[in-house]
Structure formats: structure tokens, C-alpha cells
Motif scaffolding. Structure first.
Motif, short mmCIF file in Angstrom:
data_model
loop_
_atom_site.label_atom_id
_atom_site.label_comp_id
_atom_site.label_asym_id
_atom_site.label_seq_id
_atom_site.Cartn_x
_atom_site.Cartn_y
_atom_site.Cartn_z
N ALA A 204 35.41 23.19 56.25
CA ALA A 204 34.92 24.12 55.23
C ALA A 204 34.25 25.32 55.87
O ALA A 204 34.43 26.47 55.43
CB ALA A 204 33.96 23.41 54.29
N ASP A 205 33.47 25.10 56.91
CA ASP A 205 32.83 26.21 57.62
C ASP A 205 33.87 27.17 58.17
O ASP A 205 33.73 28.40 58.05
CB ASP A 205 31.97 25.68 58.76
CG ASP A 205 30.68 25.03 58.28
OD1 ASP A 205 30.30 25.26 57.11
OD2 ASP A 205 30.07 24.27 59.06
N ARG B 49 35.58 29.11 55.29
CA ARG B 49 34.73 30.19 54.76
C ARG B 49 34.79 31.41 55.67
O ARG B 49 34.83 32.55 55.20
CB ARG B 49 33.28 29.70 54.62
CG ARG B 49 33.00 28.97 53.32
CD ARG B 49 31.51 28.83 53.10
NE ARG B 49 30.89 28.03 54.16
CZ ARG B 49 30.66 26.72 54.07
NH1 ARG B 49 30.99 26.07 52.98
NH2 ARG B 49 30.11 26.06 55.07
N ARG B 50 34.79 31.18 56.98
CA ARG B 50 34.81 32.30 57.93
C ARG B 50 36.14 33.06 57.88
O ARG B 50 36.15 34.28 57.99
CB ARG B 50 34.54 31.80 59.35
CG ARG B 50 33.13 31.28 59.59
CD ARG B 50 32.82 31.18 61.09
NE ARG B 50 33.77 30.33 61.79
CZ ARG B 50 33.63 29.02 61.95
NH1 ARG B 50 32.58 28.40 61.44
NH2 ARG B 50 34.53 28.32 62.63
N GLY C 228 38.25 33.11 55.32
CA GLY C 228 38.57 33.59 53.98
C GLY C 228 39.77 32.86 53.42
O GLY C 228 40.56 32.27 54.15
N ARG C 229 39.92 32.91 52.10
CA ARG C 229 41.00 32.16 51.46
C ARG C 229 42.34 32.85 51.67
O ARG C 229 42.54 33.99 51.30
CB ARG C 229 40.74 31.99 49.96
CG ARG C 229 41.83 31.13 49.29
CD ARG C 229 41.50 30.83 47.85
NE ARG C 229 41.65 31.98 46.97
CZ ARG C 229 42.82 32.40 46.47
NH1 ARG C 229 43.94 31.77 46.79
NH2 ARG C 229 42.86 33.44 45.66
N LEU D 283 33.54 24.77 49.32
CA LEU D 283 34.18 26.09 49.30
C LEU D 283 34.04 26.82 47.97
O LEU D 283 34.16 28.05 47.93
CB LEU D 283 35.67 25.94 49.64
CG LEU D 283 36.00 25.60 51.09
CD1 LEU D 283 37.49 25.36 51.25
CD2 LEU D 283 35.54 26.72 52.03
N GLU D 284 33.81 26.09 46.90
CA GLU D 284 33.80 26.72 45.57
C GLU D 284 32.82 27.89 45.46
O GLU D 284 33.17 28.92 44.86
CB GLU D 284 33.51 25.68 44.49
CG GLU D 284 33.58 26.26 43.09
CD GLU D 284 33.38 25.21 42.01
OE1 GLU D 284 33.63 25.51 40.83
OE2 GLU D 284 32.97 24.08 42.34
N SER E 297 32.08 30.18 47.49
CA SER E 297 32.64 31.41 48.07
C SER E 297 34.09 31.65 47.67
O SER E 297 34.53 32.80 47.61
CB SER E 297 32.54 31.36 49.61
OG SER E 297 33.16 30.20 50.11
N TRP E 298 34.83 30.61 47.35
CA TRP E 298 36.25 30.75 47.03
C TRP E 298 36.54 30.70 45.53
O TRP E 298 37.60 31.11 45.10
CB TRP E 298 37.05 29.63 47.70
CG TRP E 298 37.37 29.87 49.14
CD1 TRP E 298 36.73 30.71 50.00
CD2 TRP E 298 38.42 29.25 49.88
NE1 TRP E 298 37.29 30.65 51.24
CE2 TRP E 298 38.33 29.76 51.21
CE3 TRP E 298 39.39 28.31 49.58
CZ2 TRP E 298 39.21 29.35 52.21
CZ3 TRP E 298 40.26 27.90 50.58
CH2 TRP E 298 40.18 28.43 51.88
#
Length: 281
Positions: free
Chosen positions: A83-84, A87-88, A90-91, A110-111, A113-114
Motif C-alpha cells: 500500500a505504501d 500510494r507513492r 499513484g493509481r 489506499l481508499e 488517497s485512491w
């Protein structure tokens, strides 16, 4: 030597170690395993990166990061690390899909940020069958789709995808990638249909295939022919083809709210062995 927990993008030289991880759960991992066995770990050929999670210098878990984000044999610590990394970067994926427990935690992380997702299917029973159906007779009219029948099968595939996923596969690139995938399945003899008077009544594909397990996808019956048992007899036929020609275990996963399909698969002889989860964007 990697001595602490860490993640990195795997390279072709990591292939044997990755296949060892994938082999731990041949049914759950059929999709990723089938891609790796064909393409290796080169990101261009694989269609995405394979992330590896190491603990004490040993590869313990994987995460396929392509059109789908798929955790593989990933416990909580590995999921947090993936997950880290996600996040870095991006989706870049259109969905997160995999074993329910790992996927649920991955989406929870992730929710923020995503999100939001277009749809979350939190419980999709994973079902398997290891012998031809003893309760349902296989439809003798279900057969492999021929290479010259792309114009016949494509409308049925588009209708199935749109009904199942909620958007048309023709959006974006006009369906070029989707058509290529359908053509690949037809070309490798993994697309099956019952055709009457030039019309597809039932169809299904074997989307992922390894020597140990394969996965049926895209099961669809023309709406005008539903309620007549075509899904059961058709699936019994596809199972026979799969067991004879492809792998000793045939699997699929299905939405838990699709009670009719689940009952149909149980009548054929499928049994539940776990659960997947899908997050659609």
C-alpha cells in the motif's frame, strides 16, 4: 543481502523465487501465475510490475501492479508495504482484485488517497471443481469458438462485460485492447459457446490457465434464453473441456449477490473454497 523488510520491483532473475511464491496457492494465484509463466517478470512483456516483499532477506509475498493490482500470498505486513508503494506511485490500475482478506486491508489503506471506487464487491466466493459434473449433463452443442467467428462472439462478450462490470469495454481505446484479449482466447482454444442460427446462446472463456489450475470467466447467457438451464449444461461442458485439455482443477469466482449463478454452479458440482474481493474504478 536484504536483511530488513522491504519491497522492490522484481527482475527476470527473480523468476524462480516468484514462481515458488505463486505455487503456494495454485488456485488463488492462477491469474498472476498464468501471466508470469508466459511473460516472465519483464514489465513490458508482463504488462506491469511485479513487486516483491522481503523479510529477513527472503522473498515472502508478491503484488502484481498492472491493469489490476493483485496481492499474492500477502499477510498484513506485506499488504501495508505494498500500500505504501502504491500510494507513492499513484493509481495506474482499473481495479484491485485478489483474496478477500488481503484485498480488504489493501483497499482500506489506499481508499483515503485512491478513493472513491466506482464499485466495491467485498465478497466473491471462489469455487472449484475437480471432476466432470455428475448431476448435470454437458451441453453437446457447446464448442470452441473458431478464429473466423470473432464477429459472432464479440457482441456477446461486450454484452457480458457491460452487464457484469457496469461499463462498456469499448470505452477509451474503442475496444482495441478488449478485442485483442478476446482474439487471444479464441486463438488459444479457450473460448466456448453454444450457437443457434448464428446467435450466441451461451458463452464462457477460460481466462487464466496453468498446469495446476485454470479459471473460467465471462459466463453469459443471452437474456432471451435465460431460465432454461443453459448456464448449467454449458458450464458442465466447459468444465469437461478444461479438465481434459488444460488443468486438473477448474475455478471461478462469482459475486455473492448473484444467487442464481451461485446455485447454478453448485448444481454443476462447484464448491466454495475461499473468497475474492474486487474494487472497481
Amino acid at each position: 543481502m536484504l536483511t530488513q523488510t522491504t519491497t522492490r520491483v522484481l527482475e527476470p532473475s527473480d523468476l524462480d523465487a516468484a514462481l515458488d511464491i505463486l505455487g503456494r496457492e495454485p488456485v488463488e494465484n492462477a491469474f498472476v501465475t498464468s501471466r508470469v509463466q508466459v511473460a516472465g517478470l519483464d514489465p513490458w512483456r508482463l504488462g506491469g510490475e511485479m513487486w516483491g516483499w522481503y523479510a529477513g532477506g527472503e522473498l515472502r509475498s508478491l503484488c502484481y501492479a498492472g491493469a489490476n493490482l493483485v496481492p499474492v500470498c500477502a499477510g498484513p505486513d506485506a499488504v501495508r508495504a505494498f500500500a505504501d508503494r502504491a500510494r507513492r506511485t499513484g493509481r495506474r490500475c482499473s481495479s484491485i482484485v485478489g483474496p478477500a482478506e488481503a484485498t480488504r486491508l489493501l483497499w482500506k489503506l489506499l481508499e483515503p488517497s485512491w478513493g472513491p471506487a466506482r464499485d466495491v464487491r467485498a465478497h466473491q466466493p471462489l469455487m472449484v471443481i475437480e471432476q466432470p459434473s455428475t448431476e448435470v449433463s454437458a451441453d453437446p452443442l457447446v464448442r470452441r469458438v473458431r478464429k473466423d467467428e470473432m464477429d459472432l462472439i464479440m457482441p456477446a462478450c461486450v454484452a457480458m462485460f457491460t452487464e457484469e462490470v457496469g461499463i462498456s469495454p469499448l470505452a477509451g481505446d474503442g475496444g482495441l485492447l478488449y478485442q485483442a484479449r478476446v482474439a487471444e482466447l479464441v486463438g488459444t482454444g479457450r473460448s466456448f459457446a453454444r450457437v443457434e442460427d448464428g446467435r450466441v446462446v451461451f458463452k464462457a472463456e477460460i481466462g487464466a490457465a496453468t498446469a495446476r489450475a485454470c479459471q473460467i470467466q465471462g459466463v453469459w447467457v443471452d437474456p432471451e434464453f435465460r431460465g432454461r438451464g443453459h448456464s448449467e449444461t454449458g458450464m458442465a461442458a466447459v468444465v469437461e473441456y478444461a479438465l481434459r485439455d488444460i488443468a486438473p482443477v477448474v475455478s471461478l469466482y462469482v459475486n455473492d449477490f448473484n444467487t442464481a449463478a451461485r446455485a447454478s454452479y453448485r448444481r454443476v458440482g462447484f464448491r466454495e473454497v475461499g473468497a475474492f474481493m474486487s474494487v472497481l474504478f
